[in-house]
Write a protein that holds these residues in place. Structure first.
Motif, PDB file in Angstrom:
ATOM      1  N   LEU A 402      30.286  10.322  62.773  1.00 53.34           N
ATOM      2  CA  LEU A 402      31.297  11.342  63.058  1.00 53.34           C
ATOM      3  C   LEU A 402      32.286  11.465  61.902  1.00 53.34           C
ATOM      4  N   GLN A 403      32.649  10.333  61.306  1.00 54.02           N
ATOM      5  CA  GLN A 403      33.541  10.350  60.144  1.00 54.02           C
ATOM      6  C   GLN A 403      32.858  10.998  58.947  1.00 54.02           C
ATOM      7  N   LEU A 404      31.598  10.684  58.759  1.00 52.64           N
ATOM      8  CA  LEU A 404      30.820  11.255  57.666  1.00 52.64           C
ATOM      9  C   LEU A 404      30.773  12.775  57.770  1.00 52.64           C
ATOM     10  N   LYS A 405      30.500  13.264  58.960  1.00 54.76           N
ATOM     11  CA  LYS A 405      30.403  14.717  59.169  1.00 54.76           C
ATOM     12  C   LYS A 405      31.753  15.394  58.913  1.00 54.76           C
ATOM     13  N   LYS A 406      32.827  14.810  59.467  1.00 54.17           N
ATOM     14  CA  LYS A 406      34.150  15.427  59.364  1.00 54.17           C
ATOM     15  C   LYS A 406      34.724  15.379  57.957  1.00 54.17           C
ATOM     16  N   SER A 407      34.645  14.222  57.323  1.00 50.43           N
ATOM     17  CA  SER A 407      35.364  14.012  56.060  1.00 50.43           C
ATOM     18  C   SER A 407      34.533  14.253  54.811  1.00 50.43           C
ATOM     19  N   TYR A 408      33.218  14.313  54.950  1.00 44.49           N
ATOM     20  CA  TYR A 408      32.362  14.505  53.781  1.00 44.49           C
ATOM     21  C   TYR A 408      31.490  15.754  53.903  1.00 44.49           C
ATOM     22  N   CYS A 409      30.639  15.797  54.941  1.00 41.20           N
ATOM     23  CA  CYS A 409      29.685  16.906  55.059  1.00 41.20           C
ATOM     24  C   CYS A 409      30.389  18.243  55.227  1.00 41.20           C
ATOM     25  N   ASP A 410      31.338  18.328  56.145  1.00 42.56           N
ATOM     26  CA  ASP A 410      32.014  19.595  56.411  1.00 42.56           C
ATOM     27  C   ASP A 410      32.796  20.090  55.198  1.00 42.56           C
ATOM     28  N   GLN A 411      33.238  19.163  54.362  1.00 42.33           N
ATOM     29  CA  GLN A 411      34.032  19.532  53.180  1.00 42.33           C
ATOM     30  C   GLN A 411      33.205  19.534  51.896  1.00 42.33           C
ATOM     31  N   LYS A 412      31.900  19.299  52.048  1.00 43.22           N
ATOM     32  CA  LYS A 412      30.975  19.238  50.918  1.00 43.22           C
ATOM     33  C   LYS A 412      31.450  18.256  49.840  1.00 43.22           C
ATOM     34  N   LYS A 413      31.914  17.112  50.276  1.00 43.43           N
ATOM     35  CA  LYS A 413      32.341  16.077  49.338  1.00 43.43           C
ATOM     36  C   LYS A 413      31.167  15.154  49.016  1.00 43.43           C
ATOM     37  N   CYS A 414      30.081  15.757  48.590  1.00 39.55           N
ATOM     38  CA  CYS A 414      28.862  14.996  48.307  1.00 39.55           C
ATOM     39  C   CYS A 414      29.058  14.009  47.155  1.00 39.55           C
ATOM     40  N   LEU A 415      29.940  14.356  46.220  1.00 36.08           N
ATOM     41  CA  LEU A 415      30.158  13.489  45.058  1.00 36.08           C
ATOM     42  C   LEU A 415      30.952  12.248  45.412  1.00 36.08           C
ATOM     43  N   SER A 416      31.605  12.253  46.576  1.00 40.46           N
ATOM     44  CA  SER A 416      32.338  11.075  47.044  1.00 40.46           C
ATOM     45  C   SER A 416      31.544  10.300  48.086  1.00 40.46           C
ATOM     46  N   CYS A 417      30.378  10.803  48.422  1.00 41.26           N
ATOM     47  CA  CYS A 417      29.548  10.209  49.479  1.00 41.26           C
ATOM     48  C   CYS A 417      28.409   9.411  48.862  1.00 41.26           C
TER      49      CYS A 417
END
Length: 436
Positions: A402-417
């Motif tokens: 759920l954190q991954l989806k909210k803070s990374y996937c939804d914001q397209k922060k792939c470079l921080s993931c």
């Protein structure tokens, strides 16, 4: 093509430029000994870097821009924090940059050093319009790697929620029991009735409830009365009696109930009706005064989990979901999924937060252990991740997802993931070091 700064940060941080002899724009040989520490706050992008330019060893900060002229556009010339920049890394060099002491900042232009495969992977990932950018790639990532990343994301989620706990602690002057009580009440309402449950708890301090410890009749009268459900006459004996008791207690303690209309029933199953939830909440209050203090002193996480089961309710609720509406006999106990929800969103969070704020690994691990012992949650987000190949084993994994989806996937922060960078650089991700 011009890439965003975050992509340039990623290349620098993980040393992913083409392997060759590096030179500054002035022609001096550049040796990158350490890229430094990535700074996500104000100031230069990387701190404490070590580089050699020609025969001179430098230690200091590195700033990264798309173009050299961005230095002036961002007004770094007026910020003393940038006086110790030893290297300006840019995609395109279009302007010389002079420090306040009159010296020129060495520039490293990297537009021709970006590996084509990584660049193409990034372009494809950012252009993907799927549910999440890596939806088509996730099944190809090793499960062990995904679980390792989820473990890190879980800590991030719990740290974020600890900040929320701290805000509540400030409001209640450092009282963990009060903050826990408010949060527990909110989570008893789940999403649908979270707000009225919190309003109820704020209108009914646990110190007042503590004055009626072991007196079920008064506890039930206070909770249902303050919730706004005892404002009419009843034909049945039980609600009629607690209504009379509440009228006495309301006058005695100067209480003002919340409005009954705040409680929602629409699209709820009868077992989730607010009246039954309130009865369960009253049973928990009756059974466990100063509950959080008990949780802190209990070392066995399984015993903590059992605190929320076996809560005897008034027999009235065996044949009712609402006042005055009799139904077939049913179980009025708090269901397993409801207990899990409270353990996940209240108990585990507060145990971790307490440990984090008091430097107690034992309490932090207690919160983590509770999540690891609970079954995976089930909701639309989790089910979609399962469908694309990410299979959670426990609640620790689902909370991290759920954190991954909210803070990374939804914001397209792939470079921080971690998963995103693994996909971008699948050949080198397992061997990345901090040295070129």
């Amino acid at each position: 093509m011009s890439f965003p700064e975050e992509f340039l940060h990623y290349l620098w941080k993980f040393c992913l430029l083409k392997k060759q002899e590096f030179k500054t724009t002035s022609g001096d040989i550049l040796d990158i000994i350490s890229v430094g520490l990535h700074n996500n706050h104000a100031g230069p992008d990387f701190e404490s870097a070590k580089i050699r330019i020609g025969d001179t060893l430098w230690a200091g900060n590195v700033e990264i821009h798309i173009r050299s002229s961005d230095w002036y556009r961002h007004q770094h010339q007026f910020d003393q924090a940038y006086d110790n920049v030893i290297l300006h890394v840019v995609s395109e060099h279009d302007q010389e940059i002079i420090r306040n002491d009159g010296t020129e900042i060495p520039v490293f232009e990297i537009k021709n050093l970006i590996p084509a495969e990584i660049a193409q992977n990034y372009i494809s990932l950012m252009a993907d319009l799927s549910w999440i950018p890596c939806e088509k790639h996730l099944a190809g990532i090793e499960p062990f790697f995904i679980k390792s990343w989820l473990s890190r994301i879980l800590i991030e989620r719990l740290e974020e929620r600890s900040i929320q706990v701290n805000e509540l602690l400030k409001e209640y002057k450092g009282s963990w029991d009060d903050a826990f009580y408010i949060t527990l009440a909110r989570n008893f309402g789940f999403k649908t009735n979270a707000v009225p449950f919190e309003m109820l708890a704020r209108s009914l301090p646990q110190q007042l409830l503590g004055r009626y410890k072991n007196r079920a009749f008064q506890i039930e009268a206070l909770i249902f009365g303050q919730a706004g459900f005892l404002n009419k006459n009843f034909k049945e004996e039980y609600p009629g009696l607690i209504m009379q008791e509440y009228r006495f207690l309301r006058k005695k303690h100067g209480l003002n109930p919340i409005d009954k209309y705040l409680w929602k029933y629409m699209r709820l199953r009868p077992r989730n009706f607010p009246t039954l939830r309130l009865a369960q909440f009253a049973a928990l209050i009756l059974k466990s005064s100063h509950l959080f203090s008990r949780i802190l002193n209990e070392k066995d996480s399984r015993r903590i989990m059992r605190m929320f089961s076996e809560m005897p309710l008034n027999s009235y609720w065996e044949t009712h979901y609402r006042f005055g509406q009799e139904c077939q006999q049913t179980s009025s106990a708090l269901g397993d999924k409801s207990i899990d929800n409270i353990l996940i969103n209240t108990v585990a969070v507060f145990s971790f937060a307490f440990g984090l704020m008091h430097g107690s690994d034992e309490q932090m691990n207690k919160g983590l252990n509770i999540l690891e012992k609970l079954s995976p949650e089930s909701n639309a987000v989790i089910n979609r991740f399962i469908k694309i190949g990410c299979i959670p084993e426990n609640a620790a994994h689902t909370q991290a997802i759920l954190q991954l989806k909210k803070s990374y996937c939804d914001q397209k922060k792939c470079l921080s993931c971690g998963i995103g960078t693994k996909i971008l650089n699948h050949k080198n991700a397992s061997t990345v070091s901090n040295v070129f």
